[in-house]
Design an enzyme around this catalytic site. Structure first.
Site, PDB file in Angstrom:
ATOM      1  N   THR A  26      59.737  46.064  68.197  1.00 19.54           N
ATOM      2  CA  THR A  26      59.614  44.601  68.184  1.00 19.54           C
ATOM      3  C   THR A  26      60.314  44.049  66.944  1.00 19.54           C
ATOM      4  OG1 THR A  26      57.593  44.563  69.481  1.00 19.54           O
ATOM      5  CG2 THR A  26      57.924  42.726  67.974  1.00 19.54           C
ATOM      6  N   HIS A 175      55.123  49.902  79.448  1.00 16.93           N
ATOM      7  CA  HIS A 175      54.391  49.912  78.181  1.00 16.93           C
ATOM      8  C   HIS A 175      52.894  49.984  78.483  1.00 16.93           C
ATOM      9  CE1 HIS A 175      53.225  49.465  74.159  1.00 16.93           C
ATOM     10  NE2 HIS A 175      53.936  48.431  73.775  1.00 16.93           N
ATOM     11  N   ASN A 178      49.347  51.103  72.869  1.00 17.07           N
ATOM     12  CA  ASN A 178      49.170  50.169  71.746  1.00 17.07           C
ATOM     13  C   ASN A 178      48.244  48.991  71.988  1.00 17.07           C
ATOM     14  OD1 ASN A 178      50.697  51.715  70.068  1.00 17.07           O
ATOM     15  ND2 ASN A 178      52.618  50.628  70.452  1.00 17.07           N
ATOM     16  N   TYR A 180      47.917  46.942  74.585  1.00 16.80           N
ATOM     17  CA  TYR A 180      48.353  45.806  75.410  1.00 16.80           C
ATOM     18  C   TYR A 180      47.707  45.917  76.801  1.00 16.80           C
ATOM     19  CZ  TYR A 180      51.053  45.054  71.312  1.00 16.80           C
ATOM     20  OH  TYR A 180      51.383  44.844  69.992  1.00 16.80           O
ATOM     21  N   ASN A 235      45.298  47.400  67.366  1.00 18.68           N
ATOM     22  CA  ASN A 235      44.828  46.319  68.245  1.00 18.68           C
ATOM     23  C   ASN A 235      43.385  46.537  68.717  1.00 18.68           C
ATOM     24  OD1 ASN A 235      47.045  44.564  68.156  1.00 18.68           O
ATOM     25  ND2 ASN A 235      48.143  45.693  69.766  1.00 18.68           N
TER      26      ASN A 235
HETATM   27  C1  PHB Z   1      54.049  44.410  67.400  1.00 15.54           C
HETATM   28  O1  PHB Z   1      54.766  43.437  67.601  1.00 15.54           O
HETATM   29  O2  PHB Z   1      53.322  44.499  66.405  1.00 15.54           O
HETATM   30  C2  PHB Z   1      54.062  45.506  68.367  1.00 15.54           C
HETATM   31  C3  PHB Z   1      54.654  45.328  69.601  1.00 15.54           C
HETATM   32  C4  PHB Z   1      54.655  46.354  70.514  1.00 15.54           C
HETATM   33  C5  PHB Z   1      54.059  47.540  70.187  1.00 15.54           C
HETATM   34  C6  PHB Z   1      53.476  47.723  68.959  1.00 15.54           C
HETATM   35  C7  PHB Z   1      53.469  46.701  68.050  1.00 15.54           C
HETATM   36  O3  PHB Z   1      54.019  48.518  71.071  1.00 15.54           O
END
Ligand code: PHB
Length: 380
Positions: A26, A175, A178, A180, A235
């Site tokens: 990112t 994805h 993390n 999401y 997260n």
């Molecule tokens: C972030 O923007 O912090 C971020 C985005 C995607 C990821 C991990 C962190 O998989």
């Protein structure tokens, strides 16, 4: 001959010249409308010597945005912007997959259409702060998706995958890591549902696998990868039994014959935050396809995991930020440019497209010996 980072590999439909993969990163530098712009084209083009580039996480819908200035793959303008990226990477002989992203509860009403509430598996807020255009703001409690809304989520992924195909990508990575949306369904620290998408691990895996199947219908499994972070606490994620639950999920993945499984490995931070680290060696025998690993590898560590068979590919993030020609640096054992975390997220060309490549990557090693030019270039 031993297998190492420079050994070619067949990854699904593609023959990669090396196993040095650019990790999804990112960078928050998309243009207005979350559209990839010329600066982004240059950034990816500079990194085309990676065995494979995996794009930064890219939202499949305006309802899946979680951060400022991240690119999308849901509008005609975004598809056109990404086309410039894929053409530039291909012109340099590279390959690029798009990472399909819905952030779920890791969002904020100010980032979403009509200030709507973020959605998740259950109505449990993440701890900490959301990144918004107005600075950091506390995460809000998300709305639990209705069972009847699940097909719409699957359709969003299918459409995102179809748009990525139109934009000229070589494949997609789902994805599922993390913290999401898909990870929010998979892990029982967040998923408290009582319908067919919650409860047992088979139920919690239902949405992630349905999404994967929809994406495979668009691309064929040999152009689809998936990313998991079984041990991550990022997260505010947790799971009561990551070994058993992710073990089940990884075994399910064997059904599809994917291009690869991308594993984020346990970190020090996960341990500090009470994570239950599951080593890659646990998953290696469970998964029968190509395994890509990621966690702060240096060159020697990357060489070692490939040589000893712990993994098939290594994805590099921060080192690719500051070394656009990372495979060539590794090959020559050339010094690496240090990265600057202050320019990771947001901004313009500084810390993005201004990291130098070696003076002439086509020059054989011997002609660079005792070259002060090489050192100068790298330290500049
Ligand atoms: C972030 O923007 O912090 C971020 C985005 C995607 C990821 C991990 C962190 O998989």
């Amino acid at each position: 001959m031993t297998t190492d980072l420079f050994s070619p590999i067949q990854l699904g439909r593609y023959h990669l010249p090396n196993r040095i993969i650019m990790a999804p990163l990112t960078r928050n530098r998309a243009g207005a409308g979350n559209v990839p712009q010329a600066l982004n084209v240059l950034y990816y083009e500079q990194r085309a010597s990676a065995g494979l580039i995996i794009s930064e996480a890219t939202q499949i819908s305006p309802h899946g945005v979680g951060y400022p200035a991240t690119p999308g793959i849901h509008s005609a303008e975004q598809i056109a912007g990404w086309k410039q990226v894929t053409q530039a990477v291909h012109a340099k002989g590279g390959r690029i997959f798009l990472q399909l992203w819905h952030t779920g509860r890791i969002s904020h009403p100010s980032l979403l259409p009509n200030g709507e509430q973020p959605v998740s598996a259950s109505a449990i807020a993440a701890e900490g702060m959301a990144s918004t255009y107005e600075g950091e703001q506390p995460f809000v409690a998300p709305r639990a998706l209705e069972t009847t809304e699940i097909p719409t989520i699957i359709e969003m992924y299918r459409q995102g995958a179809a748009n990525a195909l139109e934009a000229g990508f070589d494949g997609v990575e789902v994805h599922n890591a993390n913290g999401y949306l898909l990870d929010q369904f998979l892990r029982d620290g967040v998923n408290q549902r009582t319908d067919a998408y919650g409860g047992s691990i088979a139920n919690r895996a239902r949405l992630p696998l349905a999404v994967l199947e929809a994406v495979i219908e668009v691309w064929g499994a040999d152009r689809v990868g998936i990313r998991l972070s079984p041990s991550s606490t990022f997260n505010s994620m947790s799971d009561s039994d990551p070994e058993q639950h992710f073990g089940y999920f990884v075994e399910q993945l064997n059904r599809y014959n994917l291009a690869y499984l991308h594993l984020l490995e346990p970190s020090e931070s996960d341990l500090r935050h009470g994570g239950k680290p599951v080593p890659t060696s646990y998953f290696r025998p469970l998964y029968h396809g190509n395994l890509m690993v990621n966690w702060d590898y240096d060159f020697a560590q990357g060489q070692a995991v490939i040589a000893n068979g712990e993994a098939d590919l290594v994805s590099y993030g921060k080192l690719f930020i500051s070394n656009p020609d990372l495979p060539e640096r590794f090959r020559r054992n050339a010094p690496l440019t240090p990265f600057d975390p202050a320019t990771f997220y947001g901004g313009g060309a500084v810390g993005y497209t201004d990291y130098p490549s070696l003076p002439d990557s086509s020059v054989p090693d011997s002609s660079l010996q005792d070259s002060s030019l090489q050192e100068q270039q790298i330290s500049s």
